[in-house]
Design a protein around this motif. Structure first.
Motif, PDB file in Angstrom:
ATOM      1  N   ASP A  50      35.130  42.414  48.934  1.00 19.47           N
ATOM      2  CA  ASP A  50      35.695  42.725  47.619  1.00 19.47           C
ATOM      3  C   ASP A  50      35.748  41.476  46.733  1.00 19.47           C
ATOM      4  OD1 ASP A  50      36.035  45.389  48.188  1.00 19.47           O
ATOM      5  OD2 ASP A  50      38.131  45.190  48.815  1.00 19.47           O
ATOM      6  N   VAL A  51      36.088  40.334  47.333  1.00 17.24           N
ATOM      7  CA  VAL A  51      36.131  39.079  46.582  1.00 17.24           C
ATOM      8  C   VAL A  51      34.735  38.721  46.075  1.00 17.24           C
ATOM      9  CG1 VAL A  51      36.499  36.585  46.758  1.00 17.24           C
ATOM     10  CG2 VAL A  51      38.199  38.162  47.686  1.00 17.24           C
ATOM     11  N   LEU A  52      33.727  38.873  46.927  1.00 19.00           N
ATOM     12  CA  LEU A  52      32.351  38.588  46.519  1.00 19.00           C
ATOM     13  C   LEU A  52      31.920  39.502  45.374  1.00 19.00           C
ATOM     14  CD1 LEU A  52      30.586  38.087  49.972  1.00 19.00           C
ATOM     15  CD2 LEU A  52      31.082  36.323  48.272  1.00 19.00           C
ATOM     16  N   LEU A  53      32.250  40.785  45.480  1.00 19.65           N
ATOM     17  CA  LEU A  53      31.895  41.725  44.432  1.00 19.65           C
ATOM     18  C   LEU A  53      32.622  41.389  43.130  1.00 19.65           C
ATOM     19  CD1 LEU A  53      31.926  45.040  46.508  1.00 19.65           C
ATOM     20  CD2 LEU A  53      29.910  43.945  45.500  1.00 19.65           C
ATOM     21  N   TYR A  54      33.872  40.965  43.257  1.00 18.81           N
ATOM     22  CA  TYR A  54      34.644  40.591  42.076  1.00 18.81           C
ATOM     23  C   TYR A  54      34.002  39.388  41.380  1.00 18.81           C
ATOM     24  CZ  TYR A  54      38.431  38.773  39.198  1.00 18.81           C
ATOM     25  OH  TYR A  54      39.166  38.302  38.140  1.00 18.81           O
ATOM     26  N   ILE A  55      33.685  38.338  42.149  1.00 20.51           N
ATOM     27  CA  ILE A  55      33.084  37.136  41.567  1.00 20.51           C
ATOM     28  C   ILE A  55      31.725  37.468  40.955  1.00 20.51           C
ATOM     29  CG2 ILE A  55      32.160  34.845  42.094  1.00 20.51           C
ATOM     30  CD1 ILE A  55      34.315  34.578  44.238  1.00 20.51           C
ATOM     31  N   ASN A  56      30.984  38.338  41.623  1.00 16.01           N
ATOM     32  CA  ASN A  56      29.672  38.727  41.114  1.00 16.01           C
ATOM     33  C   ASN A  56      29.774  39.434  39.765  1.00 16.01           C
ATOM     34  OD1 ASN A  56      26.729  39.149  41.490  1.00 16.01           O
ATOM     35  ND2 ASN A  56      27.309  41.308  41.582  1.00 16.01           N
ATOM     36  N   GLY A  57      30.878  40.117  39.535  1.00 16.24           N
ATOM     37  CA  GLY A  57      31.068  40.836  38.284  1.00 16.24           C
ATOM     38  C   GLY A  57      31.573  39.983  37.139  1.00 16.24           C
ATOM     39  N   ARG A  58      31.877  38.732  37.419  1.00 16.25           N
ATOM     40  CA  ARG A  58      32.365  37.829  36.378  1.00 16.25           C
ATOM     41  C   ARG A  58      31.210  37.024  35.778  1.00 16.25           C
ATOM     42  NH1 ARG A  58      38.037  37.842  35.176  1.00 16.25           N
ATOM     43  NH2 ARG A  58      37.691  35.666  34.590  1.00 16.25           N
ATOM     44  N   GLU A  59      31.232  36.845  34.488  1.00 17.45           N
ATOM     45  CA  GLU A  59      30.189  36.059  33.836  1.00 17.45           C
ATOM     46  C   GLU A  59      30.450  34.561  33.928  1.00 17.45           C
ATOM     47  OE1 GLU A  59      29.610  37.348  29.865  1.00 17.45           O
ATOM     48  OE2 GLU A  59      28.990  39.377  30.411  1.00 17.45           O
ATOM     49  N   GLU A  60      31.705  34.184  34.163  1.00 21.34           N
ATOM     50  CA  GLU A  60      32.086  32.776  34.239  1.00 21.34           C
ATOM     51  C   GLU A  60      32.749  32.500  35.589  1.00 21.34           C
ATOM     52  OE1 GLU A  60      31.319  30.604  31.998  1.00 21.34           O
ATOM     53  OE2 GLU A  60      30.584  32.001  30.464  1.00 21.34           O
ATOM     54  N   GLU A  77      35.509  20.021  39.647  1.00 18.69           N
ATOM     55  CA  GLU A  77      36.313  19.637  38.483  1.00 18.69           C
ATOM     56  C   GLU A  77      37.285  20.741  38.067  1.00 18.69           C
ATOM     57  OE1 GLU A  77      33.847  18.300  35.311  1.00 18.69           O
ATOM     58  OE2 GLU A  77      32.959  16.652  36.475  1.00 18.69           O
ATOM     59  N   SER A  78      36.776  21.953  37.926  1.00 18.38           N
ATOM     60  CA  SER A  78      37.631  23.045  37.459  1.00 18.38           C
ATOM     61  C   SER A  78      38.371  23.744  38.591  1.00 18.38           C
ATOM     62  CB  SER A  78      36.802  24.082  36.689  1.00 18.38           C
ATOM     63  OG  SER A  78      35.918  24.761  37.582  1.00 18.38           O
ATOM     64  N   GLY A  79      37.833  23.619  39.810  1.00 20.04           N
ATOM     65  CA  GLY A  79      38.438  24.313  40.947  1.00 20.04           C
ATOM     66  C   GLY A  79      38.099  25.790  40.992  1.00 20.04           C
ATOM     67  N   LYS A  80      37.244  26.233  40.079  1.00 18.13           N
ATOM     68  CA  LYS A  80      36.889  27.653  40.029  1.00 18.13           C
ATOM     69  C   LYS A  80      35.665  27.954  40.890  1.00 18.13           C
ATOM     70  CE  LYS A  80      38.941  28.373  35.473  1.00 18.13           C
ATOM     71  NZ  LYS A  80      38.723  28.865  34.080  1.00 18.13           N
ATOM     72  N   TYR A  81      35.480  29.252  41.166  1.00 20.94           N
ATOM     73  CA  TYR A  81      34.469  29.666  42.134  1.00 20.94           C
ATOM     74  C   TYR A  81      33.348  30.484  41.500  1.00 20.94           C
ATOM     75  CZ  TYR A  81      37.643  28.207  45.857  1.00 20.94           C
ATOM     76  OH  TYR A  81      38.452  27.471  46.693  1.00 20.94           O
ATOM     77  N   THR A  82      32.153  30.305  42.062  1.00 25.44           N
ATOM     78  CA  THR A  82      31.000  31.140  41.758  1.00 25.44           C
ATOM     79  C   THR A  82      30.356  31.533  43.086  1.00 25.44           C
ATOM     80  OG1 THR A  82      29.560  29.197  41.599  1.00 25.44           O
ATOM     81  CG2 THR A  82      30.536  30.029  39.547  1.00 25.44           C
ATOM     82  N   LEU A  83      29.378  32.428  43.028  1.00 19.42           N
ATOM     83  CA  LEU A  83      28.642  32.776  44.241  1.00 19.42           C
ATOM     84  C   LEU A  83      27.874  31.563  44.747  1.00 19.42           C
ATOM     85  CD1 LEU A  83      27.232  36.310  43.345  1.00 19.42           C
ATOM     86  CD2 LEU A  83      29.284  35.757  44.659  1.00 19.42           C
ATOM     87  N   GLY A  84      27.719  31.471  46.081  1.00 15.17           N
ATOM     88  CA  GLY A  84      27.097  30.303  46.682  1.00 15.17           C
ATOM     89  C   GLY A  84      25.637  30.490  47.035  1.00 15.17           C
TER      90      GLY A  84
END
Length: 250
Positions: free
Chosen positions: A13-23, A59-66
């Motif tokens: 669910d976390v992967l799907l959530y991140i995938n749905g975010r543009e940023e 720097e931002s501590g934010k996540y994207t797909l790897g």
């Protein structure tokens, strides 16, 4: 559904959530939007990051797909490339054709994993592993090709093999394996000459990228007498030809 593992479902669910975010997105936002404790999201992300399924911006501590996910996606595309070649070889020789990739992701010794398989319906092989089957590399033609032509094989990891002696012909010990790997690099192919089962022979070649490193390996397997009747040299030359054709496409 009782069979669902909650931690696995949450990670997906976390992967799907991140995938749905543009940023890129942070833990607090994920926690709020998914309605899950921040500590739980933190542990989930840490696990995914350890497998390179997500990556954190320092720097931002934010996540994207790897990159791990992109690598998997690329392999899926590659498998589609392999399939018609495997089918052609199977029809040409009437023997089983497997394509395998190297699995070095676990803490144990290197294994090869079958990703494409073609065989005749009337195949009489007693050893006929399915797609997704993994096996130690030291006793298979594809496995030895993957070891010989990969650029980051560690000797300490090779020493983790138990070197189970399936037949009197099974390779024994790291030094013997290293010697075979050198020969395979020189000749461009490997044999499983009844190393897993008496009466079964496999001929394998690597499928190389532009840097000469193995992205996969392909083999033709069959009863020893039939493989010899085809002529091993003929099989090797045909496999190398197909390997070059695949390499030019990927």
């Amino acid at each position: 559904m009782s069979d669902i593992i909650s931690s696995v479902a949450r990670a997906l669910d976390v992967l799907l959530y991140i995938n749905g975010r543009e940023e890129p997105v942070g833990i607090s936002t994920i926690s709020k939007d998914m309605g899950v404790y921040k500590s739980t999201i933190f542990r989930t992300l840490a696990t995914l990051e350890s497998r390179k399924f997500v990556q954190q911006d320092p720097e931002s501590g934010k996540y994207t797909l790897g990159v791990g996910l992109f690598s998997m996606a690329n392999k899926i595309k590659l498998y589609d490339v392999f399939k018609p070649f495997a089918k052609t070889l199977c029809e040409e020789f009437g023997e089983a054709v497997n394509v395998s990739v190297l699995d070095g992701s676990n803490s144990g010794p290197y294994k090869s994993v079958i990703v494409v398989k073609e065989e005749k319906k009337n195949s009489v092989l007693s050893v006929s592993p399915k797609i997704g089957t993994s096996m130690d590399c030291y006793c298979s033609s594809v496995g030895k090709c993957l070891l010989a032509f990969s650029n980051d094989i560690e000797r300490d990891t090779l020493r983790q093999y138990e070197f189970v002696q399936f037949t009197p012909k099974t390779i024994q010990g790291v030094e013997a394996l290293l010697e075979q790997m050198a020969t395979i690099r020189r000749d461009g192919y490997a044999l499983d000459d009844e190393e897993q089962e008496i009466g079964l022979t496999c001929v394998g070649v690597p499928i190389l990228d532009r840097d000469g490193h193995a992205i996969a390996a392909m083999s033709i397997s069959g009863p020893t007498q039939r493989i010899r009747s085809h002529n091993v040299e003929t099989i090797v030359n045909r496999l190398k030809e197909v390997s070059r054709e695949i390499s030019a496409l990927v």
